[in-house]
Design a protein around this motif. Sequence first.
Motif, short mmCIF file in Angstrom:
data_model
loop_
_atom_site.label_atom_id
_atom_site.label_comp_id
_atom_site.label_asym_id
_atom_site.label_seq_id
_atom_site.Cartn_x
_atom_site.Cartn_y
_atom_site.Cartn_z
N ASN A 148 48.06 32.53 55.65
CA ASN A 148 49.44 32.11 55.42
C ASN A 148 50.06 31.50 56.67
O ASN A 148 50.88 30.57 56.59
CB ASN A 148 50.28 33.29 54.93
CG ASN A 148 50.37 34.43 55.93
OD1 ASN A 148 49.35 34.90 56.42
ND2 ASN A 148 51.57 34.89 56.22
N TYR A 149 49.66 31.97 57.86
CA TYR A 149 50.16 31.39 59.09
C TYR A 149 49.51 30.03 59.36
O TYR A 149 50.17 29.10 59.83
CB TYR A 149 49.92 32.33 60.27
CG TYR A 149 50.75 33.60 60.23
CD1 TYR A 149 52.11 33.56 59.95
CD2 TYR A 149 50.16 34.84 60.48
CE1 TYR A 149 52.87 34.71 59.92
CE2 TYR A 149 50.92 36.00 60.45
CZ TYR A 149 52.28 35.94 60.16
OH TYR A 149 53.03 37.08 60.14
N ASP A 154 50.13 24.05 59.26
CA ASP A 154 49.76 22.78 58.60
C ASP A 154 50.99 22.13 57.97
O ASP A 154 51.18 20.91 58.08
CB ASP A 154 48.68 23.04 57.55
CG ASP A 154 48.33 21.79 56.75
OD1 ASP A 154 47.78 20.85 57.36
OD2 ASP A 154 48.62 21.76 55.54
N GLU A 155 51.82 22.92 57.33
CA GLU A 155 53.04 22.38 56.71
C GLU A 155 53.98 21.80 57.76
O GLU A 155 54.61 20.76 57.54
CB GLU A 155 53.72 23.48 55.91
CG GLU A 155 52.97 23.88 54.66
CD GLU A 155 53.45 25.20 54.07
OE1 GLU A 155 53.05 25.51 52.92
OE2 GLU A 155 54.20 25.94 54.73
N ARG A 156 54.09 22.47 58.89
CA ARG A 156 54.96 21.96 59.96
C ARG A 156 54.45 20.61 60.47
O ARG A 156 55.26 19.72 60.79
CB ARG A 156 55.00 22.99 61.10
CG ARG A 156 55.74 22.55 62.36
CD ARG A 156 57.23 22.34 62.19
NE ARG A 156 57.61 21.09 61.55
CZ ARG A 156 58.81 20.58 61.57
NH1 ARG A 156 59.80 21.20 62.19
NH2 ARG A 156 59.06 19.45 60.95
N ASN A 157 53.14 20.44 60.52
CA ASN A 157 52.55 19.18 60.99
C ASN A 157 52.71 18.06 59.97
O ASN A 157 52.80 16.88 60.34
CB ASN A 157 51.06 19.38 61.30
CG ASN A 157 50.84 20.17 62.57
OD1 ASN A 157 51.63 20.09 63.51
ND2 ASN A 157 49.75 20.94 62.62
N ARG A 158 52.75 18.39 58.67
CA ARG A 158 52.79 17.38 57.61
C ARG A 158 54.19 16.98 57.19
O ARG A 158 54.43 15.83 56.81
CB ARG A 158 52.03 17.87 56.37
CG ARG A 158 50.54 17.96 56.52
CD ARG A 158 49.87 18.26 55.19
NE ARG A 158 50.21 19.58 54.66
CZ ARG A 158 51.07 19.81 53.68
NH1 ARG A 158 51.73 18.80 53.11
NH2 ARG A 158 51.31 21.04 53.26
N LEU A 159 55.13 17.92 57.24
CA LEU A 159 56.44 17.70 56.66
C LEU A 159 57.46 17.29 57.73
O LEU A 159 57.33 17.63 58.90
CB LEU A 159 56.93 18.97 55.97
CG LEU A 159 56.03 19.54 54.87
CD1 LEU A 159 56.59 20.86 54.36
CD2 LEU A 159 55.89 18.54 53.72
N ALA A 166 63.60 23.41 54.44
CA ALA A 166 63.90 23.81 53.06
C ALA A 166 62.78 24.68 52.49
O ALA A 166 63.04 25.65 51.77
CB ALA A 166 64.09 22.57 52.19
N LEU A 167 61.55 24.34 52.82
CA LEU A 167 60.41 25.13 52.35
C LEU A 167 60.46 26.54 52.91
O LEU A 167 60.20 27.53 52.21
CB LEU A 167 59.10 24.45 52.75
CG LEU A 167 57.81 25.18 52.35
CD1 LEU A 167 57.71 25.31 50.84
CD2 LEU A 167 56.60 24.44 52.90
N ARG A 168 60.81 26.66 54.20
CA ARG A 168 60.88 27.99 54.81
C ARG A 168 61.96 28.85 54.17
O ARG A 168 61.80 30.05 54.01
CB ARG A 168 61.13 27.88 56.32
CG ARG A 168 60.01 27.30 57.15
CD ARG A 168 58.63 27.75 56.77
NE ARG A 168 58.53 29.20 56.62
CZ ARG A 168 57.59 29.78 55.89
NH1 ARG A 168 56.70 29.06 55.23
NH2 ARG A 168 57.54 31.10 55.80
N THR A 194 55.54 23.62 66.21
CA THR A 194 54.25 24.21 65.85
C THR A 194 53.85 25.29 66.84
O THR A 194 53.34 26.35 66.46
CB THR A 194 53.16 23.12 65.81
OG1 THR A 194 53.54 22.11 64.86
CG2 THR A 194 51.82 23.70 65.42
N GLU A 195 54.10 25.04 68.13
CA GLU A 195 53.71 26.00 69.16
C GLU A 195 54.44 27.33 68.99
O GLU A 195 53.88 28.40 69.25
CB GLU A 195 54.01 25.44 70.55
CG GLU A 195 53.21 24.20 70.91
CD GLU A 195 53.88 22.91 70.45
OE1 GLU A 195 53.41 21.84 70.87
OE2 GLU A 195 54.86 22.98 69.67
N GLY A 196 55.70 27.26 68.55
CA GLY A 196 56.46 28.48 68.33
C GLY A 196 55.91 29.27 67.15
O GLY A 196 55.80 30.50 67.21
#
Length: 280
Positions: A148-149, A154-159, A166-168, A194-196
Motif C-alpha cells: 500500500n505504501y 507510485d500515485e504521487r509520481n503519476r498524479l 483528492a485521492l488521499r 515522494t521523499e516524505g
Amino acid sequence: MTFDFENLPQLSLFTNKASGLSLSYRLQEPENQNRSAQTLVFLHGLNGSSKSWYYQFAYFKTHRIISIDAPGFGASSVRKAGMQEFGDEIADFLKYLKVESTILIGNSMGGMLAQILAFKLADKCKGLFLSCTYKGKASHKAEPLAKNYVQRIDERNRLNDREFGALRVDRMLAGQPEDDVREFLTSIAGDIRTEGIEWGARAIQYLDTSPFLKKLDAPVLILSGTKDIVVKPDALEALVASLPKAHHKKMSNVGHAPYCENSSEFNQILDRFIITCSNR
C-alpha cells in the motif's frame, strides 16, 4: 473554498550543526506573555504538514505554538534514519528555542513521533495528546515496504497535486466530508513529496513505541474518531492498553482528521487537557 494559508506563521528553518540537516517549522508566539502559557508542539500525519494545524494556530492565541515538518515534508531535509533519530533532532531543536515546558500534540504518524518525543523530553513534557494514532506496525526491518505504501509512492509520481490530494482524502475519510474539510485536506496532501511519503511509510512500518510508553509519566489523552477508517480497532486497543493511566476520549462523527473535521470540538478538548496539565 480557498484557504488563506498565508495567515499562518511563515516557514522557518533550523539547521542541526551536528547532522547538517534542516528542519522546517512554524512558530507563533502568544499574544500576551503569562506564566501559565504552555509551548504546544504539533506533529502532523502522513497526509499532512506543518500547515495541518491551521485551525489550532487560529484558536490557541494565548500559547506558544510550534508546528514541525517531518523529514521530506515542507522544507525539512530528507533523512535515512527513522523516528527515534528524528526525535533526537527535535529535542535539539526545542533546546535551541529554549523550550523548558511543553505539551506534545500528534495526529496519526505525528502521534507516534510524539510518543517517542515524550520519552526523550521526560523532564519537559507536561502532557501528551494523541489523536487518531497507534504504536506503529512493528514489522521486521528485513521486510520490504508494504504494497500500500509502494502504491502511494507510485500515485504521487503519476498524479498531479490536486489529483493526488483528492485521492488521499478519499483514502483517509469515510463517506463524503464537508466541502471545506475536503478542500483543506486536499490542498495540504497535494503538497506532499515522494521523499516524505517514503520516510513516513518506513518509519511507521518498522516502529513499535511499546518500550517508550512503559516509561511515560506525563498525563496522556488518547483521542479517537468513531469513523476513523485508518486506525484499526485492534491497533487503538493496543495503544489504550499500553497506557492504562491515559484518558480515552472518543469524538463522534469524525474520521482520521478531527483537527479539521470538527476543529471546534477538537480545540475545546485539547484546551481542557492543557488546563489540566498546567494545573498539575
